[in-house]
Motif scaffolding. Structure first.
Motif, mmCIF file in Angstrom:
data_model
loop_
_atom_site.group_PDB
_atom_site.id
_atom_site.type_symbol
_atom_site.label_atom_id
_atom_site.label_comp_id
_atom_site.label_asym_id
_atom_site.label_seq_id
_atom_site.Cartn_x
_atom_site.Cartn_y
_atom_site.Cartn_z
ATOM 1 N N ASN A 34 0.840 -1.211 0.000
ATOM 2 C CA ASN A 34 0.000 0.000 0.000
ATOM 3 C C ASN A 34 0.871 1.256 0.000
ATOM 4 O O ASN A 34 0.522 2.246 -0.640
ATOM 5 C CB ASN A 34 -0.950 -0.002 1.197
ATOM 6 N N LEU A 35 1.998 1.203 0.693
ATOM 7 C CA LEU A 35 2.894 2.373 0.717
ATOM 8 C C LEU A 35 3.637 2.534 -0.611
ATOM 9 O O LEU A 35 3.709 3.628 -1.160
ATOM 10 C CB LEU A 35 3.937 2.230 1.832
ATOM 11 N N TRP A 36 4.190 1.452 -1.109
ATOM 12 C CA TRP A 36 5.022 1.540 -2.312
ATOM 13 C C TRP A 36 4.216 1.911 -3.560
ATOM 14 O O TRP A 36 4.785 2.343 -4.561
ATOM 15 C CB TRP A 36 5.760 0.213 -2.549
ATOM 16 N N THR A 37 2.920 1.695 -3.509
ATOM 17 C CA THR A 37 2.087 2.065 -4.662
ATOM 18 C C THR A 37 1.353 3.386 -4.410
ATOM 19 O O THR A 37 0.478 3.758 -5.184
ATOM 20 C CB THR A 37 1.068 0.947 -4.995
ATOM 21 N N ASN A 38 1.726 4.054 -3.324
ATOM 22 C CA ASN A 38 1.132 5.355 -3.004
ATOM 23 C C ASN A 38 2.140 6.440 -3.409
ATOM 24 O O ASN A 38 3.146 6.640 -2.734
ATOM 25 C CB ASN A 38 0.830 5.402 -1.501
ATOM 26 N N ILE A 39 1.857 7.105 -4.520
ATOM 27 C CA ILE A 39 2.843 8.037 -5.090
ATOM 28 C C ILE A 39 3.123 9.219 -4.151
ATOM 29 O O ILE A 39 4.238 9.754 -4.147
ATOM 30 C CB ILE A 39 2.408 8.509 -6.502
ATOM 31 N N ARG B 26 -4.628 -3.402 -8.574
ATOM 32 C CA ARG B 26 -3.473 -2.605 -9.039
ATOM 33 C C ARG B 26 -2.895 -3.174 -10.329
ATOM 34 O O ARG B 26 -2.518 -2.428 -11.230
ATOM 35 C CB ARG B 26 -2.388 -2.559 -7.958
ATOM 36 N N LEU B 27 -2.820 -4.497 -10.418
ATOM 37 C CA LEU B 27 -2.192 -5.101 -11.602
ATOM 38 C C LEU B 27 -3.101 -5.029 -12.829
ATOM 39 O O LEU B 27 -2.614 -5.025 -13.957
ATOM 40 C CB LEU B 27 -1.803 -6.554 -11.307
ATOM 41 N N ASN B 28 -4.403 -4.971 -12.606
ATOM 42 C CA ASN B 28 -5.344 -4.954 -13.734
ATOM 43 C C ASN B 28 -5.823 -3.554 -14.112
ATOM 44 O O ASN B 28 -6.623 -3.413 -15.025
ATOM 45 C CB ASN B 28 -6.558 -5.834 -13.426
ATOM 46 N N ASN B 29 -5.366 -2.554 -13.412
ATOM 47 C CA ASN B 29 -5.789 -1.176 -13.718
ATOM 48 C C ASN B 29 -4.557 -0.304 -13.938
ATOM 49 O O ASN B 29 -4.212 0.528 -13.103
ATOM 50 C CB ASN B 29 -6.657 -0.618 -12.584
ATOM 51 N N ARG B 30 -3.929 -0.481 -15.079
ATOM 52 C CA ARG B 30 -2.659 0.213 -15.319
ATOM 53 C C ARG B 30 -2.817 1.698 -15.610
ATOM 54 O O ARG B 30 -1.828 2.423 -15.723
ATOM 55 C CB ARG B 30 -1.842 -0.497 -16.407
ATOM 56 N N TRP B 31 -4.076 2.186 -15.710
ATOM 57 C CA TRP B 31 -4.270 3.626 -15.804
ATOM 58 C C TRP B 31 -3.762 4.313 -14.542
ATOM 59 O O TRP B 31 -3.546 5.522 -14.514
ATOM 60 C CB TRP B 31 -5.752 3.978 -16.044
ATOM 61 N N LEU B 32 -3.548 3.511 -13.485
ATOM 62 C CA LEU B 32 -3.000 4.055 -12.241
ATOM 63 C C LEU B 32 -1.647 4.742 -12.480
ATOM 64 O O LEU B 32 -1.274 5.656 -11.756
ATOM 65 C CB LEU B 32 -2.848 2.940 -11.200
ATOM 66 N N GLU B 33 -0.929 4.294 -13.532
ATOM 67 C CA GLU B 33 0.341 4.965 -13.872
ATOM 68 C C GLU B 33 0.079 6.403 -14.303
ATOM 69 O O GLU B 33 0.844 7.306 -13.984
ATOM 70 C CB GLU B 33 1.041 4.221 -15.009
ATOM 71 N N ILE B 38 0.029 12.377 -12.846
ATOM 72 C CA ILE B 38 -0.698 13.626 -12.588
ATOM 73 C C ILE B 38 -0.541 14.010 -11.112
ATOM 74 O O ILE B 38 -0.306 15.173 -10.780
ATOM 75 C CB ILE B 38 -2.185 13.470 -12.997
ATOM 76 N N ALA B 39 -0.636 13.016 -10.238
ATOM 77 C CA ALA B 39 -0.484 13.290 -8.799
ATOM 78 C C ALA B 39 0.887 13.882 -8.494
ATOM 79 O O ALA B 39 1.010 14.829 -7.717
ATOM 80 C CB ALA B 39 -0.694 12.007 -8.005
ATOM 81 N N ARG B 40 1.918 13.343 -9.131
ATOM 82 C CA ARG B 40 3.279 13.867 -8.885
ATOM 83 C C ARG B 40 3.374 15.335 -9.262
ATOM 84 O O ARG B 40 4.031 16.127 -8.585
ATOM 85 C CB ARG B 40 4.306 13.080 -9.705
ATOM 86 N N ARG B 41 2.720 15.672 -10.357
ATOM 87 C CA ARG B 41 2.743 17.067 -10.817
ATOM 88 C C ARG B 41 2.022 17.970 -9.796
ATOM 89 O O ARG B 41 2.513 19.040 -9.458
ATOM 90 C CB ARG B 41 2.057 17.122 -12.188
ATOM 91 N N ILE B 42 0.887 17.489 -9.293
ATOM 92 C CA ILE B 42 0.133 18.281 -8.306
ATOM 93 C C ILE B 42 0.950 18.437 -7.017
ATOM 94 O O ILE B 42 1.044 19.529 -6.457
ATOM 95 C CB ILE B 42 -1.240 17.618 -7.999
ATOM 96 N N ILE B 43 1.560 17.345 -6.581
ATOM 97 C CA ILE B 43 2.376 17.394 -5.351
ATOM 98 C C ILE B 43 3.493 18.428 -5.507
ATOM 99 O O ILE B 43 3.743 19.241 -4.607
ATOM 100 C CB ILE B 43 2.976 15.990 -5.025
ATOM 101 N N ILE B 72 -4.119 12.767 -4.870
ATOM 102 C CA ILE B 72 -2.693 12.988 -4.619
ATOM 103 C C ILE B 72 -1.943 11.679 -4.333
ATOM 104 O O ILE B 72 -0.749 11.580 -4.536
ATOM 105 C CB ILE B 72 -2.529 14.063 -3.520
ATOM 106 N N GLN B 73 -2.682 10.675 -3.922
ATOM 107 C CA GLN B 73 -2.052 9.360 -3.743
ATOM 108 C C GLN B 73 -1.965 8.612 -5.081
ATOM 109 O O GLN B 73 -1.422 7.517 -5.152
ATOM 110 C CB GLN B 73 -2.851 8.523 -2.749
ATOM 111 N N GLY B 74 -2.528 9.213 -6.132
ATOM 112 C CA GLY B 74 -2.487 8.590 -7.456
ATOM 113 C C GLY B 74 -3.478 7.461 -7.602
ATOM 114 O O GLY B 74 -3.304 6.566 -8.434
ATOM 115 N N LYS B 75 -4.545 7.473 -6.787
ATOM 116 C CA LYS B 75 -5.463 6.333 -6.780
ATOM 117 C C LYS B 75 -6.815 6.630 -7.418
ATOM 118 O O LYS B 75 -7.681 5.772 -7.443
ATOM 119 C CB LYS B 75 -5.664 5.847 -5.338
ATOM 120 N N GLU B 76 -6.982 7.855 -7.880
ATOM 121 C CA GLU B 76 -8.292 8.245 -8.395
ATOM 122 C C GLU B 76 -8.318 8.184 -9.923
ATOM 123 O O GLU B 76 -7.388 8.631 -10.591
ATOM 124 C CB GLU B 76 -8.607 9.666 -7.911
#
Lengths: 192, 132
Positions: A34-39, B26-33, B38-43, B72-76
């Motif tokens: 959960n941490l390592w995949t939390n950017i 996580r493995l089946n939803n690669r749009w998370l990348e 986008i989250a990194r840019r906002i941060i 911001i966690q890149g999960k949305e």
């Protein structure tokens, strides 16, 4: 201190377990992914550890490179572990023992309560991997995750986070000894 | 029951792991990348602007702070509309488009020909309007 099944063979009990520590909302294995995949976590962790990244150990890497690297490694490590759950992880060529190696690289033999680690073992695609899972070997093909870290230094003692992981492994080792969880009789099978 | 299983039985906690379910997602939803980028840019933008924080961004977008936290966690899974609104509030582009050769759809040039100018820089940004 308790243990939780991550993936375990229903018959033999062999497989991967994780520690869940007192007062913690989740077990160590779940917590790490959960941490390592939390950017957000990864970005701030790298910024906060700038002085470790801007050293010779990370020669040629920028902080942004390290953030990217953590994301790619987390995906690959999770994919590889997931594959173990989908295939038979007890058959030669796909054992958990191939993924979890002795923590001390100089240790050539396997033994019960051995301090162990898992990382990506693919030097071509992932040179110098930095994600680590730490574990105690309980028995043949059976490990308990004690924690893990983003390893930013050559030696674990050189960073407070990895140094505290050494302490966690020791505490878990004592926990199993105190509960008489020992399987010396299986040692001869460890090399299968 | 095996010796191993029997011995470990009494040490088991009662909160099961959710990892298999989470890993599948996580493995089946690669749009998370994409959402992580986008989250990194906002941060980075929030870090740069001392007046900006997640709570203010939530107010500017009229959403719950928890939503911004997930972004911001890149999960949305962000819609284009949300990316547009975030860009306006931050006064910076969050995504850009390469120079496409529309007559040769498979060819994409490396350089960015233009960014979608969704923010009118001559006007005070939406976020600044909100905080004043």
């Amino acid at each position: 201190m308790k243990i939780v099944d991550i993936f375990v063979d229903g018959e033999s009990g062999e497989g991967l377990y994780s520690m869940i520590y007192e007062g913690q909302p989740e077990n160590e294995f779940d917590r790490l992914f959960n941490l390592w995949t939390n950017i957000e976590y990864v970005t701030f962790y790298c910024w906060d550890n700038k002085e470790y990244i801007e050293t010779e150990y990370f020669f040629g890497y920028t902080i942004d490179d390290v953030i990217n690297k953590i994301g790619l490694e987390a995906y690959e490590l999770e994919r590889l572990i997931k594959l173990k759950t989908e295939q038979n992880f007890a058959v030669p060529g796909n054992t958990l023992q191939q993924m979890f190696r002795p923590l001390n690289d100089k240790e050539g033999k396997l033994y019960t309560h051995q301090q162990s680690k898992a990382k990506i073992d693919n030097k071509r695609k992932f040179p110098k991997p930095i994600l680590r899972m730490y574990a105690i070997r309980l028995s043949k093909n059976t490990f308990v995750i004690t924690g893990g870290a983003i390893k930013l230094t050559h030696k674990m003692e050189e960073h407070p986070d990895t140094a505290s992981e050494i302490e966690k492994i020791k505490k878990v080792k004592n926990f199993f000894s105190n509960n008489q969880i020992e399987f010396e009789e299986d040692l001869k099978l460890f090399y299968e | 029951m095996s010796n191993l299983k029997e011995k470990l039985k009494n040490l088991k906690g009662d909160k099961p792991s959710k990892w298999k379910e989470d890993a599948d997602y996580r493995l089946n939803n690669r749009w998370l990348e994409y959402s992580s980028q986008i989250a990194r840019r906002i941060i980075a933008l929030i870090k740069e602007d001392k007046e900006l924080n997640q709570a203010k961004l939530a107010k500017a977008l009229e959403v719950e702070p928890q939503y911004i936290s997930r972004v911001i966690q890149g999960k949305e899974n962000l819609t284009l509309k949300t990316i547009y609104k975030l860009s306006q509030a931050l006064n910076h582009e969050l995504i850009s488009f390469p120079e496409y050769e529309f007559t040769q759809p498979n060819k994409v040039n490396e350089k960015i020909k233009w960014e979608v100018k969704i923010v009118n820089l001559s006007k005070p940004p939406v976020f600044k309007e909100f905080i004043h």
